[in-house]
Design a protein around this motif. Structure first.
Motif, PDB file in Angstrom:
ATOM      1  N   GLU A 271       0.785  -1.272   0.182  1.00 10.81           N
ATOM      2  CA  GLU A 271       0.097   0.078   0.044  1.00 10.81           C
ATOM      3  C   GLU A 271       0.866   1.297   0.124  1.00 10.81           C
ATOM      4  OE1 GLU A 271      -3.098   2.562   2.909  1.00 10.81           O
ATOM      5  OE2 GLU A 271      -2.606   0.498   3.486  1.00 10.81           O
ATOM      6  N   TYR A 272       1.886   1.141   1.041  1.00  7.18           N
ATOM      7  CA  TYR A 272       2.458   2.432   1.112  1.00  7.18           C
ATOM      8  C   TYR A 272       3.647   2.823  -0.089  1.00  7.18           C
ATOM      9  CZ  TYR A 272      -0.097   3.972   5.161  1.00  7.18           C
ATOM     10  OH  TYR A 272      -1.078   4.489   5.953  1.00  7.18           O
ATOM     11  N   SER A 273       4.039   1.695  -0.613  1.00  2.00           N
ATOM     12  CA  SER A 273       5.247   2.047  -1.742  1.00  2.00           C
ATOM     13  C   SER A 273       4.424   2.578  -2.740  1.00  2.00           C
ATOM     14  CB  SER A 273       5.653   0.470  -1.979  1.00  2.00           C
ATOM     15  OG  SER A 273       4.926  -0.419  -2.379  1.00  2.00           O
ATOM     16  N   GLU A 274       3.113   2.206  -3.126  1.00  3.19           N
ATOM     17  CA  GLU A 274       2.619   2.903  -4.132  1.00  3.19           C
ATOM     18  C   GLU A 274       2.182   4.056  -3.865  1.00  3.19           C
ATOM     19  OE1 GLU A 274      -1.008   0.227  -4.792  1.00  3.19           O
ATOM     20  OE2 GLU A 274       0.098  -1.431  -5.528  1.00  3.19           O
ATOM     21  N   ARG A 275       1.779   4.451  -2.587  1.00  2.00           N
ATOM     22  CA  ARG A 275       1.458   5.647  -2.105  1.00  2.00           C
ATOM     23  C   ARG A 275       2.607   6.765  -2.235  1.00  2.00           C
ATOM     24  NH1 ARG A 275      -2.236   5.864   2.875  1.00  2.00           N
ATOM     25  NH2 ARG A 275      -2.124   7.999   2.656  1.00  2.00           N
ATOM     26  N   MET A 276       3.772   6.227  -1.837  1.00  2.00           N
ATOM     27  CA  MET A 276       5.191   7.018  -1.851  1.00  2.00           C
ATOM     28  C   MET A 276       5.893   7.060  -3.131  1.00  2.00           C
ATOM     29  SD  MET A 276       6.121   5.706   2.078  1.00  2.00           S
ATOM     30  CE  MET A 276       7.193   6.797   2.403  1.00  2.00           C
ATOM     31  N   GLY A 277       5.437   6.251  -4.104  1.00  3.96           N
ATOM     32  CA  GLY A 277       6.017   6.236  -5.139  1.00  3.96           C
ATOM     33  C   GLY A 277       7.449   5.858  -5.179  1.00  3.96           C
ATOM     34  N   VAL A 278       7.527   4.589  -4.477  1.00  4.96           N
ATOM     35  CA  VAL A 278       8.987   3.780  -4.145  1.00  4.96           C
ATOM     36  C   VAL A 278       8.589   2.374  -4.703  1.00  4.96           C
ATOM     37  CG1 VAL A 278       9.656   5.305  -2.504  1.00  4.96           C
ATOM     38  CG2 VAL A 278       8.609   3.623  -2.077  1.00  4.96           C
ATOM     39  N   GLN A 279       9.888   1.771  -4.706  1.00  2.00           N
ATOM     40  CA  GLN A 279       9.764   0.226  -5.307  1.00  2.00           C
ATOM     41  C   GLN A 279      10.699  -0.323  -4.456  1.00  2.00           C
ATOM     42  OE1 GLN A 279      10.335   0.200  -9.623  1.00  2.00           O
ATOM     43  NE2 GLN A 279       8.120  -0.017 -10.121  1.00  2.00           N
ATOM     44  N   PRO A 280      10.247  -1.138  -3.259  1.00  2.00           N
ATOM     45  CA  PRO A 280      11.219  -1.758  -2.621  1.00  2.00           C
ATOM     46  C   PRO A 280      11.571  -3.195  -3.103  1.00  2.00           C
ATOM     47  CG  PRO A 280       8.962  -1.953  -1.772  1.00  2.00           C
ATOM     48  CD  PRO A 280       8.799  -1.018  -2.983  1.00  2.00           C
ATOM     49  N   GLY A 281      12.635  -3.720  -2.823  1.00  2.00           N
ATOM     50  CA  GLY A 281      13.226  -4.874  -3.232  1.00  2.00           C
ATOM     51  C   GLY A 281      12.422  -6.002  -2.397  1.00  2.00           C
ATOM     52  N   LYS A 282      13.172  -6.988  -2.066  1.00  2.00           N
ATOM     53  CA  LYS A 282      12.690  -7.954  -1.201  1.00  2.00           C
ATOM     54  C   LYS A 282      12.557  -7.720   0.410  1.00  2.00           C
ATOM     55  CE  LYS A 282      15.471 -11.564  -3.585  1.00  2.00           C
ATOM     56  NZ  LYS A 282      16.407 -12.815  -3.307  1.00  2.00           N
ATOM     57  N   VAL A 283      11.545  -8.413   1.000  1.00  2.00           N
ATOM     58  CA  VAL A 283      11.092  -8.168   2.457  1.00  2.00           C
ATOM     59  C   VAL A 283      11.466  -9.297   3.090  1.00  2.00           C
ATOM     60  CG1 VAL A 283       9.148  -7.494   3.895  1.00  2.00           C
ATOM     61  CG2 VAL A 283       9.448  -6.564   1.654  1.00  2.00           C
ATOM     62  N   TYR A 284      12.425  -8.847   4.390  1.00  2.00           N
ATOM     63  CA  TYR A 284      12.755 -10.014   5.236  1.00  2.00           C
ATOM     64  C   TYR A 284      12.179  -9.550   6.614  1.00  2.00           C
ATOM     65  CZ  TYR A 284      16.289 -10.958   1.317  1.00  2.00           C
ATOM     66  OH  TYR A 284      16.725 -10.949   0.429  1.00  2.00           O
ATOM     67  N   ILE A 285      11.799 -10.790   7.324  1.00  2.00           N
ATOM     68  CA  ILE A 285      11.492 -10.872   8.699  1.00  2.00           C
ATOM     69  C   ILE A 285      12.690 -11.366   9.531  1.00  2.00           C
ATOM     70  CG2 ILE A 285       9.725 -11.267  10.444  1.00  2.00           C
ATOM     71  CD1 ILE A 285       8.855  -9.538   8.492  1.00  2.00           C
ATOM     72  N   ARG A 286      13.335 -10.777  10.329  1.00  2.00           N
ATOM     73  CA  ARG A 286      14.601 -10.995  10.958  1.00  2.00           C
ATOM     74  C   ARG A 286      14.653 -10.543  12.351  1.00  2.00           C
ATOM     75  NH1 ARG A 286      18.244  -8.841   5.975  1.00  2.00           N
ATOM     76  NH2 ARG A 286      18.423 -10.922   5.099  1.00  2.00           N
ATOM     77  N   HIS A 287      15.729 -11.238  13.266  1.00  2.00           N
ATOM     78  CA  HIS A 287      15.850 -11.024  14.732  1.00  2.00           C
ATOM     79  C   HIS A 287      16.896  -9.849  14.462  1.00  2.00           C
ATOM     80  CE1 HIS A 287      13.922 -13.599  17.351  1.00  2.00           C
ATOM     81  NE2 HIS A 287      14.273 -14.656  16.581  1.00  2.00           N
ATOM     82  N   GLN A 288      16.620  -8.529  14.753  1.00  2.00           N
ATOM     83  CA  GLN A 288      17.462  -7.672  14.724  1.00  2.00           C
ATOM     84  C   GLN A 288      17.647  -7.020  16.320  1.00  2.00           C
ATOM     85  OE1 GLN A 288      15.172  -5.463  11.611  1.00  2.00           O
ATOM     86  NE2 GLN A 288      17.215  -5.185  10.822  1.00  2.00           N
TER      87      GLN A 288
END
Length: 215
Positions: free
Chosen positions: A113-130
């Motif tokens: 949703e927000y990548s479309e609204r903000m006009g950006v194109q993210p790559g991969k999405v990871y869920i990690r322990h940080q």
């Protein structure tokens, strides 16, 4: 007061209160740590009191989506949203895998949703322990989100998504960066304060300590 002193070749001494209440002082070899503690005692006691007030909250259950669920020991990991319970199996990694899947299902629609609204194109999405961050954005445009985000209210997750997507345009924390964040999440200052509070809660929560090997 739990005090840890790290002797380092630094020019100035530094005092820090960790989210779990540990006081860490980084100072040169000859520096008088006792005087530093006394000079900042009022501030330290105030910070430690804040953390102690959170301890009772943190120990009230397993946090999911900003609420505290009861914990049941069982054979298989499960989150019962209707009954507000979490089944913790003997192998903690099973529950970690379940929480990772839950977070991914919740966070991916926000990213879209927000990548479309903000006009950006993210790559991969990871869920990690940080260890110290709720999320991060790589130079290649890949986004990483801390598995701890499953614990916080969904609206705070929305802020973290917007924050990391904004880094696709500005790889810094400049005024322009915050203007972009504020356009899509006006109350970002409040969100940052709430996320600090939740980080302390998770540092103190016995179940997260167990899952992260700190129990």
């Amino acid at each position: 007061m739990e005090l840890k002193v790290r002797r380092r070749p630094v020019k100035y001494a530094r005092i820090e209160v960790k989210p779990d209440g540990t006081v860490v002082i980084t100072a040169p070899e000859s520096f008088n740590v006792g005087e530093l503690v006394e000079r900042h005692r009022c501030w330290l006691e105030g910070k430690l009191a804040e953390i102690e007030n959170l301890r009772e909250v943190a120990e009230s259950g397993f946090p999911i989506n900003g609420e505290f669920y009861g914990v049941i020991r069982g054979r298989r990991a499960k989150v019962h949203e209707m009954f507000r319970t979490v089944v913790m199996p003997p192998v903690g990694e099973e529950l970690v895998s379940l929480l990772r899947r839950m977070l991914r299902r919740g966070i991916l629609p926000m990213v879209v949703e927000y990548s479309e609204r903000m006009g950006v194109q993210p790559g991969k999405v990871y869920i990690r322990h940080q260890k110290s961050r709720w999320g991060s954005c790589s130079p290649h445009g890949n986004l990483s989100f801390n598995i701890r985000l499953i614990a916080v209210p969904p609206d705070l997750r929305r802020y973290v998504v917007i924050h990391e997507l904004a880094h696709l345009k500005y790889m810094n924390h400049s005024g322009t960066f915050w203007s972009l964040v504020g356009k899509f999440y006006p109350n970002y200052r409040d969100a940052r304060g709430e996320l600090k509070r939740w980080w302390s809660i998770l540092e103190l929560n016995p179940y997260w300590r167990l899952l992260e090997g700190r129990g």
